[in-house]
Design a protein around this motif. Structure first.
Motif: not given
Length: 168
Positions: A142-166
Motif C-alpha cells: 500500500g505504501e509502495r502504491v502511494g509512493a508510486a502515485l505521488a511520484a507519478a503526479q510529481a513527474l506529470s506536474e513537472r512535465a506540464l510545467d516544462r511544457l508551459r515554460a517552453r
C-alpha cells in the motif's frame, strides 16, 4: 404250556416293541415337522438376505459413481485453483516489478530535484517552479502504491510545467 407262556411272552415283547416303535415314530414325525417349519423360515430368511445384498450392491455402485464424480470435480477445482494461484503470483511479480521501476524513477527524480535547486533559482525568474511531492517511504504494498502515485503526479506536474515554460 410252556410254549404258551413263551409264545405269550414273545407276543407281549413284540407288542411292547411295537408301542416303543410307534412312540419313537411319533416323536420323529414331530421333529421332522419342526425341521420343515424351520426350513421354510430359513428359506424366507435367505430370500430376505438375497434382496438385502442386491440392494446393498446397488447402493455401493451408486456411492462409487458419486465418489468418482466428486473426485473429478475436486481435481478440476484443484487445477483451477493452481492456475489462479500461478496467475496471482505472476501478477504480484509484475506489480512488484512496476513498483521497483517507479521507485527507481522517483529516486532519479529526487536526485534531479536535489541537483536542481541552483538551477531553479535562476529558472524561478524565468517561469513557474516545479512542484516537489515527497514520496512516502517504501514499506508495504500500500505504501509502495502511494509512493508510486505521488511520484507519478510529481513527474506529470513537472512535465506540464516544462511544457508551459517552453510555450511561453
Amino acid at each position: 404250556m410252556m410254549t404258551f407262556f413263551v409264545s405269550m411272552a414273545a407276543d407281549v415283547l413284540v407288542a411292547v416293541l411295537l408301542v416303543a416303535t410307534i412312540v419313537s415314530s411319533v416323536k420323529l414325525s414331530r421333529r421332522i415337522s419342526k425341521l420343515k417349519a424351520d426350513e421354510a423360515a430359513l428359506r424366507s430368511t435367505i430370500g430376505d438376505l438375497v434382496v438385502a445384498s442386491a440392494t446393498a450392491e446397488r447402493a455401493i455402485a451408486g456411492l462409487r459413481a458419486t465418489l468418482d464424480e466428486c473426485d473429478r470435480t475436486l481435481t478440476e477445482r484443484l487445477a483451477g485453483a493452481e492456475r489462479t494461484s500461478t496467475d496471482l503470483v505472476a501478477h504480484v511479480e509484475a506489480g512488484e516489478s512496476v513498483i521497483s521501476r517507479i521507485a527507481a524513477i522517483v529516486g532519479q527524480a529526487r536526485t534531479a530535484t536535489a541537483a536542481a535547486p541552483a538551477a531553479s533559482s535562476s529558472a524561478a525568474s524565468a517561469g513557474p517552479r516545479p512542484v516537489v511531492v515527497e514520496a512516502a517511504p517504501v514499506g508495504g504494498n500500500g505504501e509502495r502504491v502511494g509512493a508510486a502515485l505521488a511520484a507519478a503526479q510529481a513527474l506529470s506536474e513537472r512535465a506540464l510545467d516544462r511544457l508551459r515554460a517552453r510555450a511561453a
